[in-house]
Design a protein around this motif. Structure first.
Motif, PDB file in Angstrom:
ATOM      1  N   VAL A  61       0.836  -1.205   0.000  1.00 19.43           N
ATOM      2  CA  VAL A  61       0.000   0.000   0.000  1.00 19.43           C
ATOM      3  C   VAL A  61       0.868   1.251   0.000  1.00 19.43           C
ATOM      4  CG1 VAL A  61      -1.765   1.294   1.272  1.00 19.43           C
ATOM      5  CG2 VAL A  61      -1.863  -1.218   1.212  1.00 19.43           C
ATOM      6  N   LEU A  62       1.905   1.244   0.829  1.00 17.75           N
ATOM      7  CA  LEU A  62       2.802   2.391   0.945  1.00 17.75           C
ATOM      8  C   LEU A  62       4.247   1.918   0.890  1.00 17.75           C
ATOM      9  CD1 LEU A  62       1.177   4.212   4.015  1.00 17.75           C
ATOM     10  CD2 LEU A  62       0.742   4.670   1.601  1.00 17.75           C
ATOM     11  N   THR A  63       5.144   2.862   0.576  1.00 17.30           N
ATOM     12  CA  THR A  63       6.570   2.551   0.657  1.00 17.30           C
ATOM     13  C   THR A  63       7.177   3.362   1.809  1.00 17.30           C
ATOM     14  OG1 THR A  63       7.266   4.356  -0.786  1.00 17.30           O
ATOM     15  CG2 THR A  63       6.666   2.269  -1.848  1.00 17.30           C
ATOM     16  N   PRO A  64       8.275   2.866   2.394  1.00 20.55           N
ATOM     17  CA  PRO A  64       8.943   3.650   3.440  1.00 20.55           C
ATOM     18  C   PRO A  64       9.338   5.040   2.940  1.00 20.55           C
ATOM     19  CG  PRO A  64       9.797   1.411   3.421  1.00 20.55           C
ATOM     20  CD  PRO A  64       8.900   1.544   2.214  1.00 20.55           C
ATOM     21  N   ALA A  65       9.732   5.128   1.675  1.00 24.33           N
ATOM     22  CA  ALA A  65      10.144   6.428   1.131  1.00 24.33           C
ATOM     23  C   ALA A  65       8.970   7.410   1.110  1.00 24.33           C
ATOM     24  CB  ALA A  65      10.706   6.253  -0.280  1.00 24.33           C
ATOM     25  N   GLN A  66       7.785   6.899   0.797  1.00 22.74           N
ATOM     26  CA  GLN A  66       6.597   7.773   0.800  1.00 22.74           C
ATOM     27  C   GLN A  66       6.334   8.325   2.200  1.00 22.74           C
ATOM     28  OE1 GLN A  66       3.720   4.927  -0.893  1.00 22.74           O
ATOM     29  NE2 GLN A  66       2.875   6.674  -2.030  1.00 22.74           N
ATOM     30  N   ILE A  67       6.479   7.451   3.177  1.00 18.57           N
ATOM     31  CA  ILE A  67       6.201   7.864   4.562  1.00 18.57           C
ATOM     32  C   ILE A  67       7.211   8.918   5.003  1.00 18.57           C
ATOM     33  CG2 ILE A  67       6.030   7.068   6.966  1.00 18.57           C
ATOM     34  CD1 ILE A  67       5.221   4.270   5.722  1.00 18.57           C
ATOM     35  N   THR A  68       8.481   8.673   4.707  1.00 14.92           N
ATOM     36  CA  THR A  68       9.524   9.644   5.058  1.00 14.92           C
ATOM     37  C   THR A  68       9.272  10.977   4.359  1.00 14.92           C
ATOM     38  OG1 THR A  68      11.086   7.840   5.286  1.00 14.92           O
ATOM     39  CG2 THR A  68      12.014  10.044   5.085  1.00 14.92           C
ATOM     40  N   ALA A  69       8.921  10.909   3.078  1.00 13.26           N
ATOM     41  CA  ALA A  69       8.702  12.141   2.315  1.00 13.26           C
ATOM     42  C   ALA A  69       7.519  12.927   2.873  1.00 13.26           C
ATOM     43  CB  ALA A  69       8.475  11.802   0.840  1.00 13.26           C
ATOM     44  N   GLN A  70       6.479  12.204   3.280  1.00 16.53           N
ATOM     45  CA  GLN A  70       5.304  12.895   3.835  1.00 16.53           C
ATOM     46  C   GLN A  70       5.658  13.604   5.144  1.00 16.53           C
ATOM     47  OE1 GLN A  70       2.358  13.736   2.790  1.00 16.53           O
ATOM     48  NE2 GLN A  70       1.701  14.570   4.779  1.00 16.53           N
ATOM     49  N   ILE A  71       6.465  12.946   5.971  1.00 13.11           N
ATOM     50  CA  ILE A  71       6.883  13.575   7.233  1.00 13.11           C
ATOM     51  C   ILE A  71       7.720  14.824   6.939  1.00 13.11           C
ATOM     52  CG2 ILE A  71       8.351  13.273   9.277  1.00 13.11           C
ATOM     53  CD1 ILE A  71       7.428  10.323   9.329  1.00 13.11           C
ATOM     54  N   GLU A  72       8.601  14.723   5.951  1.00 12.73           N
ATOM     55  CA  GLU A  72       9.426  15.888   5.605  1.00 12.73           C
ATOM     56  C   GLU A  72       8.571  17.032   5.066  1.00 12.73           C
ATOM     57  OE1 GLU A  72      12.378  14.219   3.020  1.00 12.73           O
ATOM     58  OE2 GLU A  72      13.537  13.402   4.706  1.00 12.73           O
ATOM     59  N   THR A  73       7.561  16.679   4.283  1.00  9.81           N
ATOM     60  CA  THR A  73       6.672  17.711   3.748  1.00  9.81           C
ATOM     61  C   THR A  73       5.957  18.440   4.877  1.00  9.81           C
ATOM     62  OG1 THR A  73       6.324  16.450   1.724  1.00  9.81           O
ATOM     63  CG2 THR A  73       4.686  18.114   2.237  1.00  9.81           C
ATOM     64  N   MET A  74       5.445  17.669   5.854  1.00  9.93           N
ATOM     65  CA  MET A  74       4.737  18.307   6.969  1.00  9.93           C
ATOM     66  C   MET A  74       5.705  19.136   7.817  1.00  9.93           C
ATOM     67  SD  MET A  74       1.534  18.232   6.879  1.00  9.93           S
ATOM     68  CE  MET A  74       1.332  19.263   8.332  1.00  9.93           C
TER      69      MET A  74
END
Lengths: 101, 208
Positions: free
Chosen positions: B40-53
């Motif tokens: 469903v998700l990749t670790p990179a997506q999760i990291t990128a979302q945290i950086e965006t926020m």
């Protein structure tokens, strides 16, 4: 909730912990994939009842609500979740030690 | 918090790393790993979302407010469609429907989310803890004047207070009034006066 009596507004603030930022990210990303929506999050939050607001922190309620929606969507089963949580807990006594499988 | 708990490098341990693992943290780890394993998700997506926020902060909103103070045409566009006006300044605020409400001598605006914690997060970053408390959400709509006094903001009885209740799809931001005596300030200096709370309505901009 709006309009009900309540005490003074506690103006303390805190920096978000990594696990809280991750919960926030999971919600945004799951919403983007269409697995469930913010309405689904809110429904699960409201189903928790008053007590959850007294005993759980904000992102604790969020991860519980996200999990509820993912179970309902069939993304994973309750058995898979239970097994994984047990495995995570065995990795170490702190978040830092348990966070990466 | 006193830094009496230091790692071998002399830095304080991260708060989330040195406390006993909680049940809900365990659930976060398990849910995150299952989402990755299920594709469903990749670790990179999760990291990128945290950086965006993390990159979003009240400074973004302050820049928008300062622009509105110096540019009447921009202000008109902001009050017409705050989402579009924010994007015009390069702020990616996603599909959020953002509405700017203007403070004047007669009207003071205050934003709240009585249902949960809806906030102009894509412009200002994550909401402060108090915004999410039951006390704020309950009382902001019932006795806003008293709540504002607790924040140190005493408004005259003549000032009308408008409370705006946010929803998942519709978020508000307060356009505070430009402080007097700021005619000679640059846009950047003006932005430095704009606090997070002044854009929620629980405060006013700083005086120069």
């Amino acid at each position: 909730m709006g309009g009900t009596p309540a005490g003074p507004v506690c103006q303390d603030d805190h920096d978000f912990a990594l696990w809280e930022k991750r919960v926030d990210a999971l919600m945004v990303l799951c919403g983007n994939t269409g697995l469930f929506t913010v309405d689904g999050l809110r429904r699960a939050l409201e189903d928790m009842g008053e007590e959850a607001f007294e005993t759980m922190s904000y992102y604790e309620r969020w991860i519980a609500a996200i999990n509820q929606n993912l179970l309902e969507s069939g993304t994973y089963s309750i058995e898979e979740l239970g097994a994984r949580m047990e495995e995570v807990a065995r990795r170490g006594p702190t978040y830092g030690e348990a966070q990466d499988g | 918090m006193p830094h009496d708990h230091l790692s071998p490098s002399g830095h304080p341990y991260r708060k989330d790393d040195d406390h006993p693992l909680t049940y809900w943290q365990t659930m976060e780890i398990a849910v995150r790993e299952l989402l990755v394993e299920k594709g469903v998700l990749t670790p990179a997506q999760i990291t990128a979302q945290i950086e965006t926020m993390d990159a979003r902060s009240p400074a973004n909103g302050a820049a928008v407010v300062a622009r509105a103070w110096v540019d009447p045409d921009f202000k008109a566009r902001l009050l017409q469609d705050a989402s579009a006006a924010s994007r015009e300044m390069g702020f990616d605020i996603g599909p959020l429907h953002l509405i700017a409400v203007e403070n004047t001598k007669e009207i003071h605006n205050l934003i709240v989310c009585t249902l949960c914690s809806c906030y102009p997060r894509n412009l200002l970053g994550l909401p402060p803890d108090w915004y999410k408390t039951r006390a704020y959400r309950s009382r902001a709509v019932r006795e806003p004047r008293k709540v504002l006094e607790e924040f140190g903001l005493s408004l005259s009885k003549e000032t009308q207070i408008r409370v705006h209740d946010s929803t998942a799809d519709m978020r508000y931001i307060v356009l505070p009034a430009r402080p007097d005596g700021t005619d000679n300030l640059s846009e950047a200096d003006l932005a430095a006066l704009v606090t997070r709370d002044s854009m929620i309505g629980t405060g006013l901009p700083k005086q120069p």
